[in-house]
Design a protein around this motif. Structure first.
Motif, mmCIF file in Angstrom:
data_model
loop_
_atom_site.group_PDB
_atom_site.id
_atom_site.type_symbol
_atom_site.label_atom_id
_atom_site.label_comp_id
_atom_site.label_asym_id
_atom_site.label_seq_id
_atom_site.Cartn_x
_atom_site.Cartn_y
_atom_site.Cartn_z
ATOM 1 N N VAL A 5 -13.573 -23.762 -18.157
ATOM 2 C CA VAL A 5 -13.057 -22.476 -18.488
ATOM 3 C C VAL A 5 -12.885 -21.505 -17.209
ATOM 4 N N VAL A 6 -11.901 -21.092 -16.734
ATOM 5 C CA VAL A 6 -11.783 -20.361 -15.685
ATOM 6 C C VAL A 6 -11.019 -19.095 -16.082
ATOM 7 N N ASN A 7 -11.819 -18.024 -16.253
ATOM 8 C CA ASN A 7 -11.388 -16.725 -16.672
ATOM 9 C C ASN A 7 -10.849 -15.977 -15.482
ATOM 10 N N THR A 8 -9.623 -15.524 -15.144
ATOM 11 C CA THR A 8 -9.319 -15.010 -14.211
ATOM 12 C C THR A 8 -8.731 -13.503 -14.614
ATOM 13 N N LEU A 9 -9.038 -13.099 -15.699
ATOM 14 C CA LEU A 9 -8.614 -11.676 -16.110
ATOM 15 C C LEU A 9 -9.471 -10.689 -15.775
ATOM 16 N N LEU A 10 -9.168 -9.599 -15.211
ATOM 17 C CA LEU A 10 -9.930 -8.563 -14.738
ATOM 18 C C LEU A 10 -10.733 -7.968 -15.780
ATOM 19 N N GLU A 11 -10.195 -7.845 -16.920
ATOM 20 C CA GLU A 11 -10.733 -7.243 -18.048
ATOM 21 C C GLU A 11 -10.675 -8.068 -19.275
ATOM 22 N N ASP A 12 -11.859 -8.519 -19.889
ATOM 23 C CA ASP A 12 -11.776 -9.267 -21.180
ATOM 24 C C ASP A 12 -11.364 -8.883 -22.602
ATOM 25 N N SER A 13 -10.431 -9.255 -23.222
ATOM 26 C CA SER A 13 -10.205 -8.804 -24.558
ATOM 27 C C SER A 13 -11.048 -9.484 -25.462
ATOM 28 N N ASP A 14 -10.799 -8.790 -26.914
ATOM 29 C CA ASP A 14 -11.651 -9.659 -27.899
ATOM 30 C C ASP A 14 -11.096 -11.060 -28.114
ATOM 31 N N ASP A 15 -9.911 -11.195 -28.127
ATOM 32 C CA ASP A 15 -9.162 -12.464 -28.368
ATOM 33 C C ASP A 15 -9.573 -13.430 -27.251
ATOM 34 N N VAL A 16 -9.657 -13.138 -26.225
ATOM 35 C CA VAL A 16 -10.023 -13.872 -24.818
ATOM 36 C C VAL A 16 -11.468 -14.558 -25.116
ATOM 37 N N LEU A 17 -12.546 -13.443 -25.589
ATOM 38 C CA LEU A 17 -13.745 -13.796 -25.653
ATOM 39 C C LEU A 17 -13.964 -14.684 -26.951
ATOM 40 N N GLN A 18 -13.039 -14.527 -27.988
ATOM 41 C CA GLN A 18 -13.158 -15.392 -29.137
ATOM 42 C C GLN A 18 -12.969 -16.828 -28.838
ATOM 43 N N LEU A 19 -11.882 -17.037 -27.924
ATOM 44 C CA LEU A 19 -11.086 -18.386 -27.744
ATOM 45 C C LEU A 19 -12.206 -19.015 -26.773
ATOM 46 N N GLN A 20 -12.789 -18.251 -25.925
ATOM 47 C CA GLN A 20 -13.832 -18.992 -25.011
ATOM 48 C C GLN A 20 -14.962 -19.332 -25.888
ATOM 49 N N GLU A 21 -15.289 -18.690 -26.694
ATOM 50 C CA GLU A 21 -16.536 -19.022 -27.505
ATOM 51 C C GLU A 21 -16.097 -20.369 -28.495
ATOM 52 N N GLN A 22 -14.927 -20.344 -28.901
ATOM 53 C CA GLN A 22 -14.321 -21.592 -29.700
ATOM 54 C C GLN A 22 -14.561 -22.756 -28.765
ATOM 55 N N CYS A 24 -16.235 -23.677 -26.139
ATOM 56 C CA CYS A 24 -17.640 -23.782 -25.701
ATOM 57 C C CYS A 24 -18.253 -24.028 -26.935
ATOM 58 N N ALA A 25 -17.826 -24.094 -28.396
ATOM 59 C CA ALA A 25 -18.678 -24.454 -29.312
ATOM 60 C C ALA A 25 -18.074 -25.847 -29.678
ATOM 61 N N GLN A 26 -16.735 -26.025 -29.338
ATOM 62 C CA GLN A 26 -16.174 -27.310 -29.732
ATOM 63 C C GLN A 26 -16.906 -28.492 -28.842
ATOM 64 N N TYR A 27 -16.683 -28.195 -27.583
ATOM 65 C CA TYR A 27 -17.296 -29.136 -26.523
ATOM 66 C C TYR A 27 -18.681 -28.785 -26.141
ATOM 67 N N GLU A 28 -19.573 -29.798 -25.915
ATOM 68 C CA GLU A 28 -20.940 -29.568 -25.794
ATOM 69 C C GLU A 28 -20.746 -29.228 -24.268
ATOM 70 N N ASP A 29 -20.336 -30.037 -23.381
ATOM 71 C CA ASP A 29 -20.550 -29.883 -22.059
ATOM 72 C C ASP A 29 -19.348 -28.996 -21.661
ATOM 73 N N SER A 30 -19.554 -27.642 -21.790
ATOM 74 C CA SER A 30 -18.369 -26.788 -21.307
ATOM 75 C C SER A 30 -19.185 -25.673 -20.463
ATOM 76 N N GLU A 31 -18.396 -24.897 -19.681
ATOM 77 C CA GLU A 31 -18.849 -23.951 -18.863
ATOM 78 C C GLU A 31 -17.630 -22.764 -18.534
ATOM 79 N N VAL A 32 -17.850 -21.602 -18.727
ATOM 80 C CA VAL A 32 -17.202 -20.645 -18.397
ATOM 81 C C VAL A 32 -17.327 -19.794 -16.931
ATOM 82 N N VAL A 33 -16.592 -19.925 -16.145
ATOM 83 C CA VAL A 33 -16.246 -19.476 -14.801
ATOM 84 C C VAL A 33 -15.618 -17.942 -14.698
ATOM 85 N N TYR A 34 -16.249 -16.821 -14.352
ATOM 86 C CA TYR A 34 -15.552 -15.712 -14.328
ATOM 87 C C TYR A 34 -15.307 -15.510 -12.885
#
Length: 73
Positions: A5-22, A24-34
Motif C-alpha cells: 500500500v503506497v499512501n501518498t496523502l499528506l494527511e491521513d483521515s480515519d477512513d484511510v487508516l481504517q482501509l489500510q488496517e483492513q 493489512c489484516a486481510q493479507y499476511e504479507d503486506s506493508e504500508v509505505v508513507y
C-alpha cells in the motif's frame, strides 16, 4: 498474495487508516509505505531506464525504495 500500500496523502483521515488496517489484516504479507516524508522527483522523460539500463532510473531519489519493495513482495 503480497500487498504493498503506497499512501501518498499528506494527511491521513480515519477512513484511510481504517482501509489500510483492513488490507493489512486481510493479507499476511503486506506493508504500508508513507510517501509524505519522501523526496520523489518527476520523470524527466530521458528514457535512460528503458534504453541504457532497463529498470534503473537516472534520478536518484526515494522512489527507488518503493520500487525495490514492489519487486521484493
Amino acid at each position: 498474495m503480497s500487498v504493498l500500500v503506497v499512501n501518498t496523502l499528506l494527511e491521513d483521515s480515519d477512513d484511510v487508516l481504517q482501509l489500510q488496517e483492513q488490507i493489512c489484516a486481510q493479507y499476511e504479507d503486506s506493508e504500508v509505505v508513507y510517501t509524505k516524508d519522501m523526496k520523489i522527483s518527476h520523470c524527466i522523460g530521458c528514457n535512460y531506464c528503458w534504453l541504457k539500463t532497463p529498470g534503473i532510473c537516472t534520478i536518484k531519489d526515494d522512489y527507488e525504495i518503493i520500487l525495490k519493495k514492489m519487486f521484493m513482495l
